[in-house]
Design a protein around this motif. Structure first.
Motif, short mmCIF file in Angstrom:
data_model
loop_
_atom_site.label_atom_id
_atom_site.label_comp_id
_atom_site.label_asym_id
_atom_site.label_seq_id
_atom_site.Cartn_x
_atom_site.Cartn_y
_atom_site.Cartn_z
N ASP A 111 0.86 -1.18 0.00
CA ASP A 111 0.00 0.00 0.00
C ASP A 111 0.90 1.24 0.00
O ASP A 111 2.09 1.13 -0.29
N ASP A 112 0.37 2.38 0.36
CA ASP A 112 1.15 3.61 0.33
C ASP A 112 2.26 3.65 1.38
O ASP A 112 3.18 4.45 1.28
N GLU A 113 2.16 2.80 2.42
CA GLU A 113 3.13 2.83 3.52
C GLU A 113 3.99 1.58 3.63
O GLU A 113 5.11 1.63 4.13
N ASN A 114 3.48 0.43 3.21
CA ASN A 114 4.17 -0.84 3.46
C ASN A 114 4.30 -1.65 2.18
O ASN A 114 3.43 -1.60 1.31
N SER A 163 4.54 -5.49 0.38
CA SER A 163 3.77 -6.73 0.56
C SER A 163 4.43 -7.64 1.59
O SER A 163 5.64 -7.64 1.76
#
Length: 144
Positions: free
Chosen positions: A124-127, A129
């Motif tokens: 996602d925008d922070e992490n 997979s």
């Protein structure tokens, strides 16, 4: 103030040796040598009262860098989600398809050892997979 030099991670377990051997395979760890005076762990366990046989097992990072993992037998089974879990860092520095391919390859290896794949948590925008898994006694861990 004192500085912590070492720590171990302790797991409650129904079958300590089985779980320790699983994590040795996952992490490239080794079982420690048997206690002084015993040629094998079987010999050591045979010297104990039946109730104490197989009550614990441990695994060690052969390089001495990673923490010792300790597995102790407890009578109750796992009931709820772990409050602490291990992240097995196989995709460090990788992104996108290269990271997913690395995670999937390691997931397949661990499933063959008895782990269970739970789900993929997509980037996602922070992490990046990661894959949520369970070990041979249902303890959650992540391939990260």
């Amino acid at each position: 103030m004192s500085t912590i030099k070492q720590f171990q991670v302790t797991f409650d377990s129904a079958e300590p040796e089985r779980v320790a051997r699983f994590w040795c395979e996952v992490l490239g760890y080794v079982m420690p040598p048997p206690p002084a005076g015993f040629a094998t762990w079987e010999e050591y366990n045979g010297s104990l009262p039946p109730a104490d046989q197989g009550a614990w097992a441990a695994c060690l990072d052969p390089s001495g860098v990673g923490p010792r993992l300790f597995f102790q037998r407890v009578p109750e089974g796992k009931v709820v989600k772990n409050r602490v879990h291990l992240d097995v860092r196989v995709g460090t520095g990788l992104v996108g398809e290269e990271r997913l391919a690395t995670l999937e390859a390691e997931c397949a290896r661990l499933v063959a050892l008895g782990a269970v794949r739970e789900r993929l948590l997509p980037a996602d925008d922070e992490n990046e997979s990661c894959i949520v898994m369970r070990d041979v006694e249902d303890n959650e861990f992540c391939l990260d």
